[in-house]
Write a protein that holds these residues in place. Sequence first.
Motif, short mmCIF file in Angstrom:
data_model
loop_
_atom_site.label_atom_id
_atom_site.label_comp_id
_atom_site.label_asym_id
_atom_site.label_seq_id
_atom_site.Cartn_x
_atom_site.Cartn_y
_atom_site.Cartn_z
N ALA A 213 -11.81 19.47 -25.87
CA ALA A 213 -11.82 19.99 -24.68
C ALA A 213 -13.44 19.96 -24.08
O ALA A 213 -13.48 19.33 -22.96
N TYR A 214 -14.40 19.68 -24.91
CA TYR A 214 -15.80 19.53 -24.47
C TYR A 214 -15.85 18.04 -24.13
O TYR A 214 -16.53 17.65 -23.17
N HIS A 215 -15.28 17.02 -25.16
CA HIS A 215 -15.42 15.94 -24.81
C HIS A 215 -14.65 15.18 -23.63
O HIS A 215 -15.32 14.65 -22.75
N ALA A 216 -13.64 15.90 -23.14
CA ALA A 216 -12.62 15.69 -22.02
C ALA A 216 -13.40 15.92 -20.81
O ALA A 216 -13.12 15.16 -19.72
N ALA A 217 -14.38 17.02 -20.90
CA ALA A 217 -15.03 17.52 -19.79
C ALA A 217 -16.27 16.65 -19.57
O ALA A 217 -16.97 17.02 -18.54
N GLY A 218 -16.68 15.49 -20.35
CA GLY A 218 -17.82 14.81 -20.24
C GLY A 218 -18.95 15.39 -21.15
O GLY A 218 -19.99 14.93 -21.03
N GLY A 219 -18.69 16.36 -22.22
CA GLY A 219 -19.66 16.83 -22.96
C GLY A 219 -19.82 15.71 -23.89
O GLY A 219 -19.04 14.89 -24.29
N ASP A 220 -21.15 15.40 -24.20
CA ASP A 220 -21.57 14.65 -25.10
C ASP A 220 -22.69 15.03 -26.11
O ASP A 220 -23.61 15.49 -25.90
N GLY A 221 -22.22 14.85 -27.23
CA GLY A 221 -23.01 15.56 -28.48
C GLY A 221 -24.39 14.73 -28.79
O GLY A 221 -25.28 15.77 -29.00
N ARG A 222 -24.53 13.75 -28.25
CA ARG A 222 -25.95 12.93 -28.28
C ARG A 222 -26.85 13.72 -27.26
O ARG A 222 -28.17 13.63 -27.46
N LEU A 223 -26.41 14.26 -26.10
CA LEU A 223 -27.18 14.87 -25.13
C LEU A 223 -27.43 16.62 -25.21
O LEU A 223 -28.06 17.09 -25.27
N CYS A 224 -26.23 17.21 -25.42
CA CYS A 224 -26.03 18.74 -25.82
C CYS A 224 -25.00 18.79 -27.03
O CYS A 224 -23.91 18.85 -26.73
N PRO A 225 -25.59 18.87 -28.32
CA PRO A 225 -24.48 18.87 -29.26
C PRO A 225 -23.75 20.02 -29.55
O PRO A 225 -24.49 21.36 -29.29
N ILE A 226 -22.64 20.26 -30.20
CA ILE A 226 -22.05 21.29 -30.62
C ILE A 226 -22.47 21.23 -32.13
O ILE A 226 -22.42 20.65 -32.95
N ALA A 227 -23.30 22.48 -32.62
CA ALA A 227 -23.59 22.75 -33.95
C ALA A 227 -22.81 23.76 -34.47
O ALA A 227 -22.66 24.71 -33.95
N SER A 228 -22.60 23.60 -35.84
CA SER A 228 -21.86 24.44 -36.66
C SER A 228 -22.33 24.67 -37.93
O SER A 228 -22.73 23.84 -38.29
N LEU A 229 -21.66 25.51 -38.70
CA LEU A 229 -21.69 25.76 -40.02
C LEU A 229 -20.50 25.79 -40.68
O LEU A 229 -20.37 25.22 -41.91
N THR A 230 -19.32 25.22 -40.02
CA THR A 230 -17.82 25.35 -40.55
C THR A 230 -17.24 24.20 -40.10
O THR A 230 -16.35 23.67 -40.81
N THR A 231 -17.67 23.39 -38.97
CA THR A 231 -16.99 21.85 -38.72
C THR A 231 -17.27 20.91 -40.07
O THR A 231 -18.67 20.68 -40.20
N ASN A 232 -16.32 20.38 -40.38
CA ASN A 232 -16.55 19.43 -41.65
C ASN A 232 -15.81 18.07 -41.44
O ASN A 232 -15.35 17.96 -40.60
N GLU A 233 -15.84 17.35 -42.43
CA GLU A 233 -15.37 16.02 -42.45
C GLU A 233 -13.96 16.07 -42.22
O GLU A 233 -13.53 15.27 -41.29
N GLY A 234 -12.90 17.02 -42.69
CA GLY A 234 -11.58 17.05 -42.40
C GLY A 234 -11.36 17.26 -40.90
O GLY A 234 -10.49 16.58 -40.19
N GLU A 235 -12.10 18.06 -40.33
CA GLU A 235 -12.00 18.54 -38.88
C GLU A 235 -12.57 17.22 -38.03
O GLU A 235 -12.02 16.79 -37.00
N ILE A 236 -13.75 16.82 -38.28
CA ILE A 236 -14.14 15.50 -37.51
C ILE A 236 -13.33 14.18 -37.57
O ILE A 236 -13.07 13.65 -36.73
N ALA A 237 -12.50 14.05 -38.72
CA ALA A 237 -11.59 13.03 -38.81
C ALA A 237 -10.46 13.35 -37.60
O ALA A 237 -10.02 12.31 -37.19
N ALA A 238 -10.07 14.59 -37.74
CA ALA A 238 -8.97 14.89 -36.66
C ALA A 238 -9.52 14.78 -35.17
O ALA A 238 -8.68 14.54 -34.34
#
Length: 387
Positions: A213-238
Amino acid sequence: MNEGWKIGLLFSASGVTSIIERSQLNGALLAIDQINAKGGVHGKKLEAISYDPGSIVSRYGELAEKLIVEDKVSVIFGCYMSSSRKEVLPVVERRNALFFYPTLYEGFEYSPNVIYGGACPSQNSVPLANYLMSNYGHRIFFVGSNYIYPHESNRVMRNVLRQGGGEVVGERYFDLEATEPDFRDVVAEIMEARPDAIFSTVVGQSCIEFYRAYHAAGGDGRLCPIASLTTNEGEIAAIGPAASVGHITAAPYFRSINSPANRRFLKAYSDKFGSTNDVTSCCEATYSQVHLFAKALEETGEMDTENLREALLGATFDAPQGQIKIDPDNNHTYLQSRIAIVDEQGEFIVDLKVRRALKPDPYLVLPAIHDWSFRTDKVQASGGRNA
């Protein structure tokens, strides 16, 4: 061979948190295979009795009771969410069983019947808060799932930010089954508030939905990142590389670590399960906890809870993340601390790590992380920075 050593596994292969818990189950099964391939412990193999709670919180406690009472199991590995851990905790304490919890959590807990194998706030929240304020800015927006861990984790993060001069500019919580449309309003809020970074404690499938949803609205992690303790490789792949590039996670372990121990772990995992796509820090923690248990069982030669606990306290293991040790002061684990950024290929690349494993401080009584020494590790290997 004699009758084996029975252990219980409580990880969900179905439901909203199964994307993580399946990897934890796999980590346990791989460690069990490795231990048994070497003859088991004292000539007896580890025998796993596994139940699927279906990500239903109440089922974890019910199945823990079943494992102990009906299956005669006194050692259990399990749980991802703190709410499910809280269901198991009174069961193992009442029955005096030993419970290995291989997941990061909010801290502020101790039980003599629990061995905590995941990061507590001093090992991930505090380093991440300081990293964000040093590299992105002091204005942070909180988005989380609506259960114990996100609320408590955000309370800790808010206090750390305030101590460093930061501020929380928004805070919203969502159902564990929230979908992409459910996040559109909060994404619009984020765009209007223009924070320097977003701290996400959204977990499971809804984590994937939030990032999309963040990406679809134009959010860009290189400019304003989502930082997490829980998001991992499995979720990033999805989530996919396009929607995940630039986002940040703090954890003891990442699949991209370039070390002999991690290469051996990944090869063994791939040989057993066909790929390493779902390897996560929670998977690695489960794998390491099973090995630590086997070392303690080798020493005691019996499944007595008190004797096993005594053998575990102070025990070490050369884990894929680096050497870890169970702290005899609090049953938590000395862990590595790393911060990684997702690259354009969808892989976590470690940007910062501490020089040594951090003592667990579940009650945050030790000095703040800015008193400790970070070093930047940008060794070029395998197409990126590894540590």
